[in-house]
Design a protein around this motif. Sequence first.
Motif, PDB file in Angstrom:
ATOM      1  N   VAL A   1       0.830  -1.191  -0.007  1.00 33.38           N
ATOM      2  CA  VAL A   1       0.049   0.059  -0.090  1.00 33.38           C
ATOM      3  C   VAL A   1       0.926   1.205   0.161  1.00 33.38           C
ATOM      4  O   VAL A   1       2.178   1.249   0.427  1.00 33.38           O
ATOM      5  N   ALA A   2       0.419   2.301  -0.614  1.00 30.76           N
ATOM      6  CA  ALA A   2       0.855   3.595  -0.539  1.00 30.76           C
ATOM      7  C   ALA A   2       0.102   4.602   0.329  1.00 30.76           C
ATOM      8  O   ALA A   2      -0.950   4.800   0.185  1.00 30.76           O
ATOM      9  N   LEU A   3       0.604   5.181   1.327  1.00 30.41           N
ATOM     10  CA  LEU A   3       0.002   6.165   2.284  1.00 30.41           C
ATOM     11  C   LEU A   3      -0.465   7.640   1.422  1.00 30.41           C
ATOM     12  O   LEU A   3       0.705   8.090   1.469  1.00 30.41           O
ATOM     13  N   ASP A   4      -1.485   7.863   1.737  1.00 32.08           N
ATOM     14  CA  ASP A   4      -1.773   9.225   1.072  1.00 32.08           C
ATOM     15  C   ASP A   4      -1.668  10.268   2.161  1.00 32.08           C
ATOM     16  O   ASP A   4      -1.945  10.189   3.248  1.00 32.08           O
ATOM     17  N   ASP A   5      -0.942  11.483   1.761  1.00 34.30           N
ATOM     18  CA  ASP A   5      -0.622  12.431   2.519  1.00 34.30           C
ATOM     19  C   ASP A   5      -1.866  13.097   3.444  1.00 34.30           C
ATOM     20  O   ASP A   5      -1.803  13.201   4.686  1.00 34.30           O
ATOM     21  N   GLY A   6      -2.926  13.042   2.839  1.00 31.58           N
ATOM     22  CA  GLY A   6      -4.009  13.440   3.446  1.00 31.58           C
ATOM     23  C   GLY A   6      -4.526  12.330   4.455  1.00 31.58           C
ATOM     24  O   GLY A   6      -5.274  12.858   5.466  1.00 31.58           O
ATOM     25  N   ALA A   7      -4.624  10.936   4.090  1.00 33.19           N
ATOM     26  CA  ALA A   7      -4.942  10.177   5.105  1.00 33.19           C
ATOM     27  C   ALA A   7      -4.147  10.212   6.263  1.00 33.19           C
ATOM     28  O   ALA A   7      -4.642  10.076   7.366  1.00 33.19           O
ATOM     29  N   VAL A   8      -2.786  10.394   6.143  1.00 36.37           N
ATOM     30  CA  VAL A   8      -1.925  10.751   7.410  1.00 36.37           C
ATOM     31  C   VAL A   8      -2.168  11.797   8.079  1.00 36.37           C
ATOM     32  O   VAL A   8      -2.434  11.596   9.403  1.00 36.37           O
ATOM     33  N   ALA A   9      -2.584  12.966   7.658  1.00 34.51           N
ATOM     34  CA  ALA A   9      -2.683  14.183   8.200  1.00 34.51           C
ATOM     35  C   ALA A   9      -4.254  13.790   8.930  1.00 34.51           C
ATOM     36  O   ALA A   9      -4.388  14.238  10.249  1.00 34.51           O
ATOM     37  N   ALA A  10      -5.242  13.131   8.468  1.00 37.95           N
ATOM     38  CA  ALA A  10      -6.504  13.032   9.097  1.00 37.95           C
ATOM     39  C   ALA A  10      -6.427  11.889  10.326  1.00 37.95           C
ATOM     40  O   ALA A  10      -6.964  12.058  11.381  1.00 37.95           O
ATOM     41  N   GLU A  11      -5.367  10.831   9.955  1.00 41.79           N
ATOM     42  CA  GLU A  11      -5.179  10.012  11.075  1.00 41.79           C
ATOM     43  C   GLU A  11      -4.416  10.675  12.362  1.00 41.79           C
ATOM     44  O   GLU A  11      -4.771  10.480  13.433  1.00 41.79           O
TER      45      GLU A  11
ATOM     46  N   PRO B   1      15.937  -0.947   1.720  1.00 38.40           N
ATOM     47  CA  PRO B   1      14.665  -0.321   2.466  1.00 38.40           C
ATOM     48  C   PRO B   1      14.400   1.210   2.197  1.00 38.40           C
ATOM     49  O   PRO B   1      15.475   1.857   2.139  1.00 38.40           O
ATOM     50  N   GLN B   2      13.142   1.669   2.424  1.00 37.08           N
ATOM     51  CA  GLN B   2      12.781   3.092   2.658  1.00 37.08           C
ATOM     52  C   GLN B   2      13.181   3.372   4.050  1.00 37.08           C
ATOM     53  O   GLN B   2      12.567   3.184   4.978  1.00 37.08           O
TER      54      GLN B   2
ATOM     55  N   ALA C   1       6.577   3.554   2.623  1.00 36.97           N
ATOM     56  CA  ALA C   1       6.317   3.495   1.136  1.00 36.97           C
ATOM     57  C   ALA C   1       6.739   2.123   0.688  1.00 36.97           C
ATOM     58  O   ALA C   1       7.477   1.376   1.293  1.00 36.97           O
ATOM     59  N   PRO C   2       6.138   1.502  -0.360  1.00 36.98           N
ATOM     60  CA  PRO C   2       6.739   0.155  -1.059  1.00 36.98           C
ATOM     61  C   PRO C   2       8.108   0.280  -1.343  1.00 36.98           C
ATOM     62  O   PRO C   2       8.839   1.348  -1.681  1.00 36.98           O
ATOM     63  N   ARG C   3       8.805  -0.590  -0.850  1.00 38.46           N
ATOM     64  CA  ARG C   3      10.365  -0.813  -1.362  1.00 38.46           C
ATOM     65  C   ARG C   3      10.752  -0.967  -2.859  1.00 38.46           C
ATOM     66  O   ARG C   3       9.839  -1.775  -3.471  1.00 38.46           O
ATOM     67  N   ASP C   4      11.620  -0.337  -3.362  1.00 42.04           N
ATOM     68  CA  ASP C   4      11.787  -0.379  -4.761  1.00 42.04           C
ATOM     69  C   ASP C   4      12.813  -1.559  -5.109  1.00 42.04           C
ATOM     70  O   ASP C   4      12.648  -2.076  -6.159  1.00 42.04           O
TER      71      ASP C   4
END
Length: 917
Positions: A184-194, A229-230, A221-224
């Motif tokens: 999964v990739a976290l959305d900045d808005g979702a992080v701010a809401a949490e 690692p990230q 973030a997903p590893r490339d």
Amino acid sequence: MSATESRDATAPLALPALAASHAGVWIAAPDGSVRGVGRGEAMARAGDSPHLLLNAPVTASRLGIGELSGLDLLELFAFLHPARFAVPTAHGLASALGIAGPLGTSDAAFLQRAAGALLSAAGLANWPERHGAWTSLQSLARQRWAWAPILAKLIEKPRAPERHVFQLLAKWEDAPPRPAPRVVALDDGAVAAELARLVGVGAEQRDGQRDYARAAAGAFAPRDASGAPQVVLAEAGTGIGKTLGYLAPAALWAREAQGPVWVATYTKALQRQLDAETQRIWPDPTERRARVVVRKGRENYLCLLNLEDAVQGGFGGRAAVFARLAERWAEYTRDGDMVGGDLPGWLPPLFGRTSFAGLTDRRGECIYAACPHYRTCFIERATRASAQADLVIANHALVMINAARGRAEGAGLNRLVFDEGHHLFDAADGTFAVALTGREAVELKNWLLGPERAAGRGRRRGLAARLADAISYDEEAALAVERIARAARLLPGEGWLGRVGMDEAEGPLEGLFAAVRGQVLARAEEADHGYGLETEVAEVLPRLVEAAAGASAALGEMVMPMAQLEARLAMLLDDPPDWLDGSGRARVEGARAGLGLRAQLLGAWAQLLARLGGPADPDFIDWLELARVEGRLLDVGIQRRWLDPMRPFAAAVLEPAHGVLVTSATLRSRPDALADDWRDADARTGAAHLPRQPRHFAASSPFDYATQARVLIVTDVKPRDIAGLAHAYRALIEAAGGGTLGLFTAIARLRAVHARLADPLARAGLPLYAQHVDPIDTATLVDIFRAEPGASLLGTDALRDGVDVPGTSLRQVIMEGVPWPRRTVLHAARRLAGGGNAFDDRVTMGRLAQAFGRLIRRGDDHGHFVLLGAAVPTRLLGAFPPGVPIMRVPLDEAVALVKAGLGTGKPACDVPSHGQT
């Protein structure tokens, strides 16, 4: 009538009471009348008849005697309210009971009122800890526990027999392996809401915290690419809101990816804080227990097999009383954690250290599935719960050990957060070290043969006992076990330390340690100062080379049969016979895994012994060591550390992970922060050893240090002048009205200063507590300090990093001098590799920054940071935040500045103190 009024109305217990402090000694007669007495009379009266006491070891220390018996209210509290905490002072007990506190330190009659309030709980119909009390009391009465006759009149025998704790504990259940976390990739808005949800509706929105949470989300973030690692290195100044800042993306990722996040800390204090903060994420207690697991090393947990042995006669005297109280606690504990969990830290010291050590899980003794309590084991339950949890709160070392041994529970160490990241280097240094010492050798012997002291007590210890059913059908395996046992008998045995100390060693390993001791005493400086000694491995004496060869040969006798036994067990598991049931298989798997770990240990020891007669390895630092305390020899051995322990850390922990956040308020030294230089931080976190560059983030503290704090360098106190130090500490503590954290670089100086300060400060209504002096554990000392605004606390390194005391309880920090690194073999080697004086400066400035960080924890905190000694180099002052005023002043001027206060609008000594009468 309120609950407090009801408790206050309870009749006091009409027994004599004794209260002692550094200010004096007081006795309350059964009718409640109080008078001051001398120490001699107090000791005589306490010896004639039992008195009510509050913390018998502390009271004894105030009287100047070794021990004191009586009716300790803390023991009564632990019996009536197991797994419940109270600050172990008169005011702390009053707060826990909901009654009025003492009128002053001389109010010995308060103990009678508190005892009455405590005993009233036994008569309440809704007493929540009633179950098990009557049965436990019968056992305690047989141990002649002082409180038993009084409680026997109050606690009625239950109509139905009470189930024993070993029958009550829930059994853990195996669960299917957890699927790998989703990508999964976290959305900045979702992080701010949490983050907004965790901070709470209407709470102040801090830009720095939002930016920090957005940066921390990069570690999820997903590893490339594999092995890359990230990694995010995030420095967040005190007050940013770092904890919730990373818990927001961590909780969000765990929920969306359906995977665990491991959050590792260096101190137990931060683990407790994190555990409390998770209530914001999962308010429902039942859900939270499933989602959040606190993990520690095995030695922190109650061992049910040890407890069973203790209550069945293995312990005697006071230790047997503690075992019964621990048995009662085991019924109500959340997780069986005896160190920093819900067992009050003040309880074990009431009974002595050995009683506590005898109940925890000791390395080398666990028999896993062969234990009759395996299915209710606290450690096994925590291990399995962490595999299903969303958030696992652990310590740095446990995460590293699990990663290095490939023993990460569940889906593995996929996402990691290392808080207190400035300690990562130290944690890795200890985790990836090799130590060939007497104690380590004894632990190996215990695992192979079983502890000598457990003989005849029915324990299934040692390889032969654990694998009895398996090897009875396999002649080759039985022969391998016999050969292992024969070789293991050459390891140090009972009384080895005394023989080595007298140079009367028995066997090749004891001979090695005797030779090590001889060379250390011949080469070490200050060999007569009574504390630890060491010397580098160089120009090794012929006696030690010869002893190393003998020890290497003896250890080598175990290697081949251990490999053979491991192979036979592998065959047994690959093609299991009909008689190998589930518990038998678990026993064999545990033995096989243990053999593999011990084989690795023997290989590391062999390399270390080869070094004594051969060339040095540039990757490692080796030295010989005697561990001593006040002249008493504790251990002897050879130590090996990596020159750069972040190399194995990066390979074992970072590379297999998908994302790692390393965070702290002081990841970088202050000059590096001002120059935006991350090179040293990259090196000390292991990020420099990865193929992918880490992301960097920094947010300055929002505090106004220019108005909230002041640094005073006292120029007329001579270093190591005990009388001068004591005078300075007393004057500054009195000027501040207490609320002082005093930090020392040497235990001996701490004790000497405390001896001169305690009585006069107590007479001024300013109680003084001290690490290494008071018979109280460090965490409890901090709890007392936090709860009493007039108290002061003296300590060493553990207090420099592990104290979080916001508010008026901490308004002054005093350091006895510049905290330079100790001159050790290890430090000398790293100093040479790290740039000489520049290396020393980085270490010292980091310590100064951490110590200063104790002072200002909230936006309304104010206080002084005082350094005693004129020789404070200007270049080190960059350790303090920009803008904080720094003044070099004589002691008299420093005292005047502290007394005047800083930003509070009133003199510091006007802050109320519980200690004032």
